[in-house]
Scaffold this active site. Structure first.
Site, PDB file in Angstrom:
ATOM      1  N   LYS A 118      20.720  44.341  67.921  1.00  0.00           N
ATOM      2  CA  LYS A 118      19.727  43.264  67.758  1.00  0.00           C
ATOM      3  C   LYS A 118      18.358  43.923  67.909  1.00  0.00           C
ATOM      4  O   LYS A 118      17.868  44.152  69.015  1.00  0.00           O
ATOM      5  CB  LYS A 118      19.937  42.196  68.837  1.00  0.00           C
ATOM      6  CG  LYS A 118      19.448  40.792  68.483  1.00  0.00           C
ATOM      7  CD  LYS A 118      17.979  40.681  68.182  1.00  0.00           C
ATOM      8  CE  LYS A 118      17.092  40.692  69.392  1.00  0.00           C
ATOM      9  NZ  LYS A 118      15.657  40.742  69.046  1.00  0.00           N
TER      10      LYS A 118
ATOM     11  N   GLY B 236      14.199  36.636  71.118  1.00  0.00           N
ATOM     12  CA  GLY B 236      14.768  36.705  72.460  1.00  0.00           C
ATOM     13  C   GLY B 236      15.979  35.798  72.639  1.00  0.00           C
ATOM     14  O   GLY B 236      16.900  36.131  73.393  1.00  0.00           O
TER      15      GLY B 236
ATOM     16  N   GLY C 112      18.927  37.683  71.433  1.00  0.00           N
ATOM     17  CA  GLY C 112      19.238  38.760  72.379  1.00  0.00           C
ATOM     18  C   GLY C 112      19.928  38.206  73.620  1.00  0.00           C
ATOM     19  O   GLY C 112      20.918  38.778  74.101  1.00  0.00           O
TER      20      GLY C 112
ATOM     21  N   GLU D 166      15.819  50.641  79.709  1.00  0.00           N
ATOM     22  CA  GLU D 166      14.650  51.516  79.515  1.00  0.00           C
ATOM     23  C   GLU D 166      13.445  50.601  79.411  1.00  0.00           C
ATOM     24  O   GLU D 166      13.251  49.936  78.391  1.00  0.00           O
ATOM     25  CB  GLU D 166      14.797  52.343  78.234  1.00  0.00           C
ATOM     26  CG  GLU D 166      16.021  53.249  78.200  1.00  0.00           C
ATOM     27  CD  GLU D 166      15.942  54.411  79.178  1.00  0.00           C
ATOM     28  OE1 GLU D 166      14.888  54.602  79.815  1.00  0.00           O
ATOM     29  OE2 GLU D 166      16.948  55.112  79.330  1.00  0.00           O
TER      30      GLU D 166
ATOM     31  N   CYS E  50       5.988  53.676  75.769  1.00  0.00           N
ATOM     32  CA  CYS E  50       6.357  53.382  77.161  1.00  0.00           C
ATOM     33  C   CYS E  50       5.937  54.512  78.086  1.00  0.00           C
ATOM     34  O   CYS E  50       5.623  54.284  79.239  1.00  0.00           O
ATOM     35  CB  CYS E  50       7.855  53.144  77.249  1.00  0.00           C
ATOM     36  SG  CYS E  50       8.801  54.492  76.532  1.00  0.00           S
TER      37      CYS E  50
ATOM     38  N   GLU F  42       0.833  47.656  82.810  1.00  0.00           N
ATOM     39  CA  GLU F  42       1.024  48.347  81.537  1.00  0.00           C
ATOM     40  C   GLU F  42       0.173  47.609  80.493  1.00  0.00           C
ATOM     41  O   GLU F  42       0.365  46.413  80.267  1.00  0.00           O
ATOM     42  CB  GLU F  42       2.504  48.305  81.142  1.00  0.00           C
ATOM     43  CG  GLU F  42       2.797  49.049  79.862  1.00  0.00           C
ATOM     44  CD  GLU F  42       4.271  48.989  79.468  1.00  0.00           C
ATOM     45  OE1 GLU F  42       4.823  47.882  79.405  1.00  0.00           O
ATOM     46  OE2 GLU F  42       4.849  50.058  79.208  1.00  0.00           O
TER      47      GLU F  42
END
Ligand code: NAD
Length: 486
Positions: free
Chosen positions: A175, A212, A215, A253, A287, A387
């Site tokens: 996905k 989402g 998922g 991750e 990332c 981030e």
């Protein structure tokens, strides 16, 4: 206008039953650019059942040669699609075309080659070193794998998971991000060709599309045994909670806020130019971006002056234009987030030395940010802690080595850490004390097949090389039965 409305189940294209659509926007022009289908629970079930049948009907015990031959065929099929992959990545995430060709596509294919090499080197059946061949450890596929990927390195992230799952023996349901589904559709085409060429069963690979909600349905499906997810820390947390209900294996991750320590004995010009490039490349959407530069007090003023001067030389421009400029952020949401955090940096009192809020001069449309450098950033500021996922570098001075290490580790994240020093003993000493999954010294690249992943809020588990393959395998201890050719 692009309509992505076909999913790949059991090696054939089919229409999803889900009626939902995710509308796409061209990041460089802000014009509508099509839509991608949003698969529902029926589609998820359809795909998972195909993978389960494949596993139960023999792929669980497929010989290593068959699994490696499928991966080799996939690499060949993707090589033939290099140009199409680069065009898709450039178009859907706004990556400048030369960057898409030379970095994005290469990174994905390199990971697949490394996985193939790693698989050739390891044995799934290991005799116990002291007790003889009847006492052994077998590495066996965990089962059906859900692969959920983000948009920022669209081929790379699919490749890291898919190559490892194939050689481990796990059939998959992929996905991809709703923002980078075109790249994934090309991977599905390549997988269909590879399955035919290597005579692998077609249900080894299945592609569903969606957001989402798709998922989440995939993670919750009872017939999924292992979830490999790359994406944001918030979604990673939701996935871990959902997967825990039936003890699914997870590899996560997640995000990062990686420090880059510059000691007084480093080569300052190289450190600053590499540091900026490492923070800004892919429009800051990596990332492991080196986004927090921590600089020894003795060289801090020179470092800030040089960073301000060099940051101004970074150009921004459209994806189709050749060259090494930066493209736009991927979406309106990301653009607003980056802009909001740049404004926050100003209101929090950080010293803006390059770039700033708004689009670059001369650009009026598109999700383009200005390459931005803030100096005198305190550790309590949001731009130090969050981030940003845009081309924004923060600079903070430190007094002593211990002080620098403490600042580097003062973060919820722990993906990568970088350090620049002329002293090899310090390089080793500091590397050991940095709380991150990957340390890179003096601009060294990660070795091919080196483990990729982080600690704390940056995730759980490792991808790439041997470690990536083992993430899709269970360990079985056998006592009293030596291995036989079956
Ligand atoms: P995201 O978490 O929003 O989405 C990632 C994927 O998860 C997408 O396919 C999305 O559709 C899906 N998803 C969303 N909600 C879900 C849910 N509840 N259940 C299951 N799946 C769901 O992340 P993004 O914006 O696509 O990517 C950016 C993030 O990814 C950044 O935080 C970045 O640091 C991280 N990232 C991490 C690595 C790494 O290796 N550590 C690599 C690349 C990107």
């Amino acid at each position: 206008m692009r309509k992505l409305n076909a999913i790949s189940i059991d090696g054939a294209w089919t229409s999803p039953s889900g009626r939902g659509r995710f509308e796409l926007t061209n990041p460089a022009t802000e014009a509508p650019s099509g839509w991608v289908a949003v698969c529902d629970e029926t589609d998820v079930d359809h795909a998972v059942r195909a993978a389960r049948r494949t596993f139960d009907n023999g792929w669980a015990h497929a010989p290593k040669a068959a699994r490696l031959s499928l991966l080799a065929a996939l690499i060949e099929a993707l090589e033939l699609r290099r140009a199409a992959l680069a065009d898709a990545i450039s178009d859907e995430i706004g990556a400048p075309i030369d960057f898409a060709r030379s970095r994005q596509v290469d990174a994905g294919l390199d990971h697949l080659q490394e996985t193939l090499r790693a698989a050739e080197q390891i044995d799934d059946d290991q005799a116990h070193p002291t007790d003889g061949p009847a006492h052994r450890v077998r590495f066996e596929p965990v089962g059906v794998a859900a692969l959920i990927t983000p948009w920022n390195w669209p081929l790379n992230q699919v490749a890291l998971k898919l190559g490892a799952a194939i050689v481990a023996g796990c059939p998959v349901v992929l996905k991809p991000s709703e923002l980078s589904s075109r790249t994934a559709v090309l991977v599905a085409e390549a997988m269909q060709d590879a399955e035919r060429a290597s005579q692998a069963p077609p249900g080894v690979f299945n592609l569903i599309l969606g957001d989402g909600s798709t998922g989440a349905a995939l993670v919750a499906h009872p017939d999924i045994d292992v979830v490999s997810f790359t994406g944001s820390t918030d979604v990673g947390r939701q996935i871990a909670v959902s997967a825990a209900q039936s003890f699914k294996r997870v590899t996560l991750e997640l995000g990062g806020k990686s420090p880059n320590l510059l000691f007084e004995d480093c080569d300052l010009e190289t450190a600053i130019s590499q540091g900026l490039a490492h923070c800004f490349r892919n429009a800051g959407q990596s990332c492991n971006a080196a986004s927090r530069m921590l600089v020894a007090r003795e060289i801090y003023d020179d470092a800030v002056a040089l960073a301000a001067q060099l940051a101004d030389t970074f150009k921004v421009g459209p994806p189709e234009q050749p060259g090494d400029h930066l493209g736009p952020q991927v979406s309106h949401t990301q653009f607003e987030r980056v802009q909001g955090l740049i404004e926050t940096g100003v209101t929090e009192g950080a010293r803006l030395v390059s770039g700033g809020p708004g689009r670059p001069d001369g650009i009026t449309t598109g999700f383009y940010s200005r390459p931005t450098v803030f100096a005198d950033v305190a550790s309590k500021m949001r731009i130090f802690r969050e981030e940003i996922f845009g081309p924004v570098l923060t600079m903070t001075p430190f007094e002593t080595e211990e002080d620098g290490i403490a600042l580097a580790n003062d973060t919820d994240y722990g993906l990568a850490a970088y350090l620049q020093t002329g002293d090899p003993a310090r390089a080793d000493r500091v590397s050991r004390k940095l709380n991150a999954g990957m340390i890179q010294v003096n601009g060294s690249s990660r070795a091919p097949g080196a483990p990729f992943g982080g600690v704390k809020a940056s995730g759980v588990g490792r991808e790439a090389g041997i470690w990536g393959i083992r993430a899709f395998q269970d360990i079985k201890s056998i006592s009293g039965a030596a291995a036989h050719d079956l």
